[in-house]
Motif scaffolding. Sequence first.
Motif, PDB file in Angstrom:
ATOM      1  N   ASP A 225       0.814  -1.110   0.134  1.00  0.00           N
ATOM      2  CA  ASP A 225       0.037   0.057   0.053  1.00  0.00           C
ATOM      3  C   ASP A 225       1.063   1.180   0.215  1.00  0.00           C
ATOM      4  OD1 ASP A 225      -3.137  -1.075   0.963  1.00  0.00           O
ATOM      5  OD2 ASP A 225      -1.475  -2.334   1.340  1.00  0.00           O
ATOM      6  N   GLU A 260      -7.234  -4.779   2.958  1.00  0.00           N
ATOM      7  CA  GLU A 260      -8.538  -5.045   2.754  1.00  0.00           C
ATOM      8  C   GLU A 260      -9.514  -4.079   3.509  1.00  0.00           C
ATOM      9  OE1 GLU A 260      -9.806  -9.149   3.327  1.00  0.00           O
ATOM     10  OE2 GLU A 260      -8.444  -9.804   1.738  1.00  0.00           O
ATOM     11  N   ASP A 261      -8.980  -3.489   4.580  1.00  0.00           N
ATOM     12  CA  ASP A 261      -9.603  -2.738   5.335  1.00  0.00           C
ATOM     13  C   ASP A 261      -9.314  -1.317   4.995  1.00  0.00           C
ATOM     14  OD1 ASP A 261     -10.753  -1.681   7.987  1.00  0.00           O
ATOM     15  OD2 ASP A 261      -8.729  -0.926   8.181  1.00  0.00           O
ATOM     16  N   ARG A 262     -10.450  -0.632   4.750  1.00  0.00           N
ATOM     17  CA  ARG A 262     -10.292   0.681   3.963  1.00  0.00           C
ATOM     18  C   ARG A 262      -9.740   1.674   4.877  1.00  0.00           C
ATOM     19  NH1 ARG A 262     -14.532   1.667   0.257  1.00  0.00           N
ATOM     20  NH2 ARG A 262     -15.014   3.538   0.745  1.00  0.00           N
ATOM     21  N   HIS A 265      -5.833   1.018   4.411  1.00  0.00           N
ATOM     22  CA  HIS A 265      -5.485   1.654   3.023  1.00  0.00           C
ATOM     23  C   HIS A 265      -5.354   3.043   3.092  1.00  0.00           C
ATOM     24  CE1 HIS A 265      -4.651   1.656  -1.184  1.00  0.00           C
ATOM     25  NE2 HIS A 265      -5.506   2.575  -1.376  1.00  0.00           N
ATOM     26  N   LEU A 266      -6.381   3.737   3.713  1.00  0.00           N
ATOM     27  CA  LEU A 266      -6.530   5.192   3.854  1.00  0.00           C
ATOM     28  C   LEU A 266      -5.338   5.602   4.613  1.00  0.00           C
ATOM     29  CD1 LEU A 266      -8.031   8.161   3.441  1.00  0.00           C
ATOM     30  CD2 LEU A 266      -9.110   7.549   5.293  1.00  0.00           C
ATOM     31  N   ARG A 314     -13.389   8.817  -0.346  1.00  0.00           N
ATOM     32  CA  ARG A 314     -13.560   7.346  -0.895  1.00  0.00           C
ATOM     33  C   ARG A 314     -13.280   6.343   0.328  1.00  0.00           C
ATOM     34  NH1 ARG A 314     -10.432   4.506  -6.091  1.00  0.00           N
ATOM     35  NH2 ARG A 314     -11.339   2.147  -5.471  1.00  0.00           N
ATOM     36  N   TYR A 315     -12.303   6.531   1.065  1.00  0.00           N
ATOM     37  CA  TYR A 315     -12.066   5.490   2.047  1.00  0.00           C
ATOM     38  C   TYR A 315     -12.483   5.859   3.415  1.00  0.00           C
ATOM     39  CZ  TYR A 315      -9.186   3.949  -1.908  1.00  0.00           C
ATOM     40  OH  TYR A 315      -8.896   3.480  -3.109  1.00  0.00           O
TER      41      TYR A 315
END
Length: 316
Positions: A225, A260-262, A265-266, A314-315
């Motif tokens: 990421d 997978e966890d938003r 990733h954010l 988005r996240y």
Amino acid sequence: MTDDGRSWGATRSWVEKQLRPAERVEDVVRLRGGWTSEMRRLGIRGPGGRRSLVLRSFVKPFYVRHAEGLLTREASVQRLLDATGVPAARLVAVDATAEHCDHPSLLMTQLPGTVRLTDEGSDRRAELLARQLLGIHRVRVSEETRPRTYEAWTGPERVTVPPATGRPELWRRAVDVIRRDPPDCRPRFLHRDFHPGNVLFDGAGDDPRVSGVVDWVETSWGPADLDVAHCSTALALLHGVPAGMSFADRYTQAGGSLAEDRAAHLYWRLLDALAFAPDAEKVAVPWRELGRTDLTPTVLAGRLEAYVQALLDRYA
């Protein structure tokens, strides 16, 4: 003396000792687009004909202080990648402490192709960037060859909020995201500074191919990421927010896996983006040297703020 007034007599003597018998340095051309170091293309002439090498030298005081670690790391990575399909330069020699050179230096083979930063054709190049980044993340390493754990390039107390922003609450919200501990991740081999300015392309404009990936001094061990985040930020600044927002999708479509966890990733996306605040001037200087004179501090600051907003939309 060089054309910028710096002496490199000792460096040239060191370079010549690394050449094949009866070879000599015929000409020297300074390469544009670098920030951390001075890059020179050396034309070499010998009994076997002509070839080119590239010399990387650290001359700025900050990078001179850190040169031993940076250049030693790059030399090790170049040796490692020589046995892989990643198109990286091959190491010729390194003098990381300037024992023999005027400045800490690394000598390597020249890769074909050029950096391409134009908006035209950027979508196609982004697809190729995603595939190439996935190839880097798939490099296998042993305990002995594993690079250092990644280092964050900013933190909650180090973010510089754009002074002219009309949305300070947006920046406070973004900074709050990176106040948490780093999320758990499955670490991989990272380039750590992968972006369009460090990738070479050859081929026609409508049919390009990646011909080289350069600048391995920051190679690290960490989450995919983070590499995706760094390239995404660069694309948002270069080509606009949609280009930055779509890169992670291109990476997963190519076969890559991200958190997978938003929220996780954010975190990685904002950890990278906030390091560019307030106006991404650090990357803008070499990009302008390569023709992107439209990327003014105002333009980049606006794109960075819009990108941060898009990430939260988005996240979050």
